[in-house]
Design a protein around this motif. Structure first.
Motif, PDB file in Angstrom:
ATOM      1  N   PHE A  74      40.196  -4.237  17.585  1.00  0.00           N
ATOM      2  CA  PHE A  74      39.203  -3.417  16.918  1.00  0.00           C
ATOM      3  C   PHE A  74      39.661  -1.968  17.083  1.00  0.00           C
ATOM      4  O   PHE A  74      39.940  -1.527  18.191  1.00  0.00           O
ATOM      5  CB  PHE A  74      37.849  -3.644  17.607  1.00  0.00           C
ATOM      6  CG  PHE A  74      36.707  -2.877  17.018  1.00  0.00           C
ATOM      7  CD1 PHE A  74      36.102  -3.288  15.847  1.00  0.00           C
ATOM      8  CD2 PHE A  74      36.210  -1.747  17.662  1.00  0.00           C
ATOM      9  CE1 PHE A  74      35.018  -2.596  15.328  1.00  0.00           C
ATOM     10  CE2 PHE A  74      35.132  -1.054  17.147  1.00  0.00           C
ATOM     11  CZ  PHE A  74      34.539  -1.472  15.974  1.00  0.00           C
ATOM     12  N   ILE A  75      39.784  -1.243  15.997  1.00  0.00           N
ATOM     13  CA  ILE A  75      40.263   0.142  16.075  1.00  0.00           C
ATOM     14  C   ILE A  75      39.051   1.067  16.008  1.00  0.00           C
ATOM     15  O   ILE A  75      38.332   1.103  15.016  1.00  0.00           O
ATOM     16  CB  ILE A  75      41.266   0.456  14.961  1.00  0.00           C
ATOM     17  CG1 ILE A  75      42.457  -0.484  15.099  1.00  0.00           C
ATOM     18  CG2 ILE A  75      41.703   1.916  15.038  1.00  0.00           C
ATOM     19  CD1 ILE A  75      43.428  -0.418  13.965  1.00  0.00           C
ATOM     20  N   PHE A  76      38.837   1.761  17.098  1.00  0.00           N
ATOM     21  CA  PHE A  76      37.679   2.633  17.264  1.00  0.00           C
ATOM     22  C   PHE A  76      38.114   4.085  17.071  1.00  0.00           C
ATOM     23  O   PHE A  76      39.085   4.537  17.673  1.00  0.00           O
ATOM     24  CB  PHE A  76      37.111   2.427  18.670  1.00  0.00           C
ATOM     25  CG  PHE A  76      35.822   3.131  18.922  1.00  0.00           C
ATOM     26  CD1 PHE A  76      34.628   2.574  18.520  1.00  0.00           C
ATOM     27  CD2 PHE A  76      35.794   4.347  19.587  1.00  0.00           C
ATOM     28  CE1 PHE A  76      33.428   3.214  18.759  1.00  0.00           C
ATOM     29  CE2 PHE A  76      34.606   4.989  19.832  1.00  0.00           C
ATOM     30  CZ  PHE A  76      33.411   4.430  19.416  1.00  0.00           C
ATOM     31  N   THR A  77      37.422   4.806  16.211  1.00  0.00           N
ATOM     32  CA  THR A  77      37.719   6.223  15.986  1.00  0.00           C
ATOM     33  C   THR A  77      36.651   7.046  16.692  1.00  0.00           C
ATOM     34  O   THR A  77      35.460   6.833  16.485  1.00  0.00           O
ATOM     35  CB  THR A  77      37.724   6.549  14.482  1.00  0.00           C
ATOM     36  OG1 THR A  77      38.653   5.684  13.826  1.00  0.00           O
ATOM     37  CG2 THR A  77      38.102   7.987  14.230  1.00  0.00           C
ATOM     38  N   LEU A  78      37.099   7.961  17.552  1.00  0.00           N
ATOM     39  CA  LEU A  78      36.141   8.791  18.263  1.00  0.00           C
ATOM     40  C   LEU A  78      36.543  10.246  18.218  1.00  0.00           C
ATOM     41  O   LEU A  78      37.723  10.575  18.117  1.00  0.00           O
ATOM     42  CB  LEU A  78      35.974   8.317  19.706  1.00  0.00           C
ATOM     43  CG  LEU A  78      37.077   8.572  20.709  1.00  0.00           C
ATOM     44  CD1 LEU A  78      36.445   8.681  22.090  1.00  0.00           C
ATOM     45  CD2 LEU A  78      38.068   7.448  20.728  1.00  0.00           C
ATOM     46  N   ASP A  79      35.535  11.109  18.269  1.00  0.00           N
ATOM     47  CA  ASP A  79      35.735  12.551  18.368  1.00  0.00           C
ATOM     48  C   ASP A  79      35.393  12.966  19.783  1.00  0.00           C
ATOM     49  O   ASP A  79      34.257  12.782  20.236  1.00  0.00           O
ATOM     50  CB  ASP A  79      34.843  13.301  17.381  1.00  0.00           C
ATOM     51  CG  ASP A  79      35.266  13.112  15.937  1.00  0.00           C
ATOM     52  OD1 ASP A  79      36.444  12.815  15.700  1.00  0.00           O
ATOM     53  OD2 ASP A  79      34.412  13.274  15.043  1.00  0.00           O
ATOM     54  N   VAL A  80      36.370  13.516  20.484  1.00  0.00           N
ATOM     55  CA  VAL A  80      36.180  13.970  21.863  1.00  0.00           C
ATOM     56  C   VAL A  80      36.070  15.491  21.844  1.00  0.00           C
ATOM     57  O   VAL A  80      36.970  16.174  21.359  1.00  0.00           O
ATOM     58  CB  VAL A  80      37.351  13.524  22.769  1.00  0.00           C
ATOM     59  CG1 VAL A  80      37.139  13.993  24.188  1.00  0.00           C
ATOM     60  CG2 VAL A  80      37.524  12.020  22.717  1.00  0.00           C
ATOM     61  N   THR A  81      34.956  16.000  22.368  1.00  0.00           N
ATOM     62  CA  THR A  81      34.727  17.445  22.433  1.00  0.00           C
ATOM     63  C   THR A  81      34.747  17.873  23.888  1.00  0.00           C
ATOM     64  O   THR A  81      34.001  17.334  24.711  1.00  0.00           O
ATOM     65  CB  THR A  81      33.382  17.813  21.789  1.00  0.00           C
ATOM     66  OG1 THR A  81      33.370  17.324  20.455  1.00  0.00           O
ATOM     67  CG2 THR A  81      33.170  19.313  21.783  1.00  0.00           C
ATOM     68  N   ARG A  82      35.614  18.853  24.187  1.00  0.00           N
ATOM     69  CA  ARG A  82      35.762  19.332  25.566  1.00  0.00           C
ATOM     70  C   ARG A  82      35.376  20.795  25.649  1.00  0.00           C
ATOM     71  O   ARG A  82      35.732  21.585  24.779  1.00  0.00           O
ATOM     72  CB  ARG A  82      37.204  19.148  26.031  1.00  0.00           C
ATOM     73  CG  ARG A  82      37.636  17.700  26.002  1.00  0.00           C
ATOM     74  CD  ARG A  82      39.100  17.553  26.153  1.00  0.00           C
ATOM     75  NE  ARG A  82      39.755  18.023  24.917  1.00  0.00           N
ATOM     76  CZ  ARG A  82      41.051  18.134  24.775  1.00  0.00           C
ATOM     77  NH1 ARG A  82      41.853  17.824  25.749  1.00  0.00           N
ATOM     78  NH2 ARG A  82      41.566  18.548  23.640  1.00  0.00           N
TER      79      ARG A  82
END
Length: 148
Positions: A74-82
Motif C-alpha cells: 500500500f503506497i501512502f502519501t504523507l505531508d510532513v511539516t517540521r
C-alpha cells in the motif's frame, strides 16, 4: 471546687483522647502549602510545554496501490511539516483494511534539510488488501533502530 472539676474533666479528656494540644507552628504549615503549590505549578508548566507544541506533524495526502501487488503493498502519501526543517524526524504510519483493522505499519525516517513541508510516497508492506491509511504520530526523538 469548680476549678477542681474542670481539671478532672480535662484529665479525663486527656486520658481518653490523648494530648489534644499539639499545635503545629502555623509558619511550617504555610511553608508546606506554598512549596506544594510551587511544585504543582512547575509540573503543570512542563507537561503543557511537552503536549502543546509538537515539533513535527504529518497529514495524509493520498494513497495508491501497486498494480498486481494489492494484497502486499500500500503506497501512502504523507505531508510532513517540521518547525525546524534542519532537524531529523520520523513518523509512524499504518494501513487499514475494510474492517478498519491494521494490516500494515511502517516507521518513516525524515532526513533534516529541505523545505518546511515535505511530501513523501511511502510503501507499506501489508498482509491483506489495504483500503485506507493514517498517521499514528511523529517525533524528533529518533529511536535507535532508525539511526544510521
Amino acid at each position: 471546687m469548680a476549678e477542681s472539676s474542670e481539671r478532672n474533666g480535662a484529665s479525663l479528656k486527656q486520658q481518653r483522647y490523648g494530648d489534644t494540644n499539639r499545635n503545629m507552628p502555623a509558619k511550617l504549615i504555610v511553608i508546606g502549602i506554598v512549596g506544594m503549590l510551587i511544585i504543582a505549578a512547575a509540573y503543570i508548566f512542563v507537561q503543557m510545554n511537552r503536549v502543546t507544541t509538537p515539533d513535527v506533524s504529518a497529514t495524509q495526502a493520498g494513497w495508491s496501490r501497486t498494480e498486481g501487488k494489492e494484497d502486499e503493498e500500500f503506497i501512502f502519501t504523507l505531508d510532513v511539516t517540521r518547525e525546524k526543517p534542519e532537524m531529523y524526524s520520523y513518523c509512524i504510519i499504518y494501513a487499514l483494511n475494510y474492517d478498519r483493522a491494521e494490516v500494515g505499519r511502517r516507521d518513516v525516517f525524515v532526513p533534516g534539510g529541505g523545505p518546511k513541508t515535505v511530501r513523501m510516497d511511502v510503501p507499506i508492506a501489508t498482509r491483506e488488501t489495504a483500503v485506507a491509511g493514517d498517521v499514528y504520530g511523529c517525533s524528533t526523538e529518533i529511536p535507535s533502530f532508525l539511526k544510521k
